[in-house]
Design an enzyme around this catalytic site. Structure first.
Site, PDB file in Angstrom:
ATOM      1  N   HIS A  58       4.419  -2.683  -1.427  1.00 48.55           N
ATOM      2  CA  HIS A  58       3.844  -2.229  -0.155  1.00 48.55           C
ATOM      3  C   HIS A  58       2.374  -1.838  -0.361  1.00 48.55           C
ATOM      4  O   HIS A  58       1.484  -2.285   0.372  1.00 48.55           O
ATOM      5  CB  HIS A  58       4.659  -1.036   0.348  1.00 48.55           C
ATOM      6  CG  HIS A  58       4.137  -0.406   1.599  1.00 48.55           C
ATOM      7  ND1 HIS A  58       4.787  -0.504   2.812  1.00 48.55           N
ATOM      8  CD2 HIS A  58       3.036   0.362   1.844  1.00 48.55           C
ATOM      9  CE1 HIS A  58       4.112   0.163   3.730  1.00 48.55           C
ATOM     10  NE2 HIS A  58       3.040   0.699   3.168  1.00 48.55           N
ATOM     11  N   GLU A  59       2.123  -1.008  -1.379  1.00 48.99           N
ATOM     12  CA  GLU A  59       0.758  -0.566  -1.630  1.00 48.99           C
ATOM     13  C   GLU A  59      -0.109  -1.700  -2.176  1.00 48.99           C
ATOM     14  O   GLU A  59      -1.305  -1.789  -1.882  1.00 48.99           O
ATOM     15  CB  GLU A  59       0.765   0.614  -2.612  1.00 48.99           C
ATOM     16  CG  GLU A  59       1.533   1.841  -2.131  1.00 48.99           C
ATOM     17  CD  GLU A  59       1.021   2.400  -0.808  1.00 48.99           C
ATOM     18  OE1 GLU A  59      -0.131   2.088  -0.430  1.00 48.99           O
ATOM     19  OE2 GLU A  59       1.769   3.133  -0.149  1.00 48.99           O
ATOM     20  N   HIS A  62      -1.506  -3.694   0.698  1.00 46.69           N
ATOM     21  CA  HIS A  62      -2.694  -3.050   1.267  1.00 46.69           C
ATOM     22  C   HIS A  62      -3.926  -3.358   0.411  1.00 46.69           C
ATOM     23  O   HIS A  62      -4.985  -3.745   0.928  1.00 46.69           O
ATOM     24  CB  HIS A  62      -2.510  -1.524   1.303  1.00 46.69           C
ATOM     25  CG  HIS A  62      -1.578  -1.035   2.354  1.00 46.69           C
ATOM     26  ND1 HIS A  62      -1.681  -1.390   3.688  1.00 46.69           N
ATOM     27  CD2 HIS A  62      -0.533  -0.154   2.287  1.00 46.69           C
ATOM     28  CE1 HIS A  62      -0.737  -0.778   4.382  1.00 46.69           C
ATOM     29  NE2 HIS A  62      -0.020  -0.027   3.559  1.00 46.69           N
TER      30      HIS A  62
END
Length: 270
Positions: A58-59, A62
């Site tokens: 998820h990170e 980003h």
């Protein structure tokens, strides 16, 4: 010539992340083969490790999107190594989301990578950077539910099936909750570039409390019931039943067996 093809150290996959993946694989194998003496503990380790892997991805989504949007400082911060200890708040990014799972069976994201927004031009790019995280959870949810909606569960051990159902629940809840337009969550990050400067200044002080506020609201029975009814309906559409996700959570909480709190109905299914 050798240096030209060498992978930069700031983009090498971290041994810490590879270790977490290895724990996920070994514990998943233990659940599948019923090798572990304490199956519930093996499910706990497998789901927790898989959840942490999804948090790292998820990170990473980003960070990778920010890199391609103009923030070339991302690599130096170590965000492209998938090392959770490199995040802005390692405690918030990993420990807090795991506690959310243990306490409420809810997939909530944690802290975030620090992106130098001043390096990025264009509102659409800012929105895409924020949307990249929840979209990763959507992709993870599709992978977890694929055996269910493809009808490919023949030969899959029931305990592993329940663990997969619960992991799918975590990904769906993470995708939905993190898409809410609440300050501090990615959903707000998607719309923030399109808001006036005045509105952004007024909302900014509330950003650190958005995640906690959402978690607190989910303890309100009416809100909790409405939310999980919607989640269950979505999962049913993907072939995952409410019984499977409930018993997956029941199996995950292996410590309840010590106090005789595990559901006997789920024990029969397993």
């Amino acid at each position: 010539m050798t240096t030209a093809f060498r992978r930069p150290s700031d983009r090498r996959v971290s041994p810490i992340f590879l270790g977490i993946v290895a724990v996920m694989a070994v514990s998943g194998w233990a659940v599948w083969t019923d090798f572990a003496e304490q199956t519930g503990f093996a499910v706990f380790v497998f789901v927790t490790a898989a959840w942490i892997v999804s948090l790292c991805l998820h990170e990473y989504a980003h960070a990778r999107t920010a890199l391609h949007s103009g923030d070339i400082s991302i690599g130096a911060k170590g965000y492209l190594t998938l090392n959770p200890l490199k995040y802005t708040h390692a405690l918030l990014s990993i420990v807090l989301p795991v506690l959310f799972v243990i306490m409420g069976g809810i997939g909530l994201p944690g802290g975030a990578v620090f992106i130098e927004r001043g390096r990025i031009r264009g509102r659409w790019k800012h929105s895409l950077i924020s949307a990249a995280g929840p979209l990763t959870n959507v992709l993870f949810a599709i992978v977890c539910t694929a055996p269910f909606w493809l009808g490919a569960l023949d030969g899959v051990p029931m305990t592993f099936r329940l663990a997969l159902a619960f992991l799918a629940l975590l990904q769906v809840t993470a995708a939905i909750l993190n898409s809410l337009p609440v300050p501090g969550l990615d959903g707000y990050g998607v719309i923030e570039p399109w808001l006036s400067h005045k509105v952004r200044r007024q909302v900014e002080p509330f950003a650190p409390f958005g995640l906690i506020a959402v978690f607190g609201l989910l303890w309100v029975p009416e809100i909790n019931g409405f939310f999980f009814d919607a989640v269950d309906a979505l999962l049913r559409g993907l072939g995952v039943s409410e019984v499977e996700t409930y018993c997956g959570l029941d199996t995950y909480r292996f410590w309840q067996e010590w106090f005789g709190d595990q559901d006997p109905g789920c024990a029969l299914i397993r």
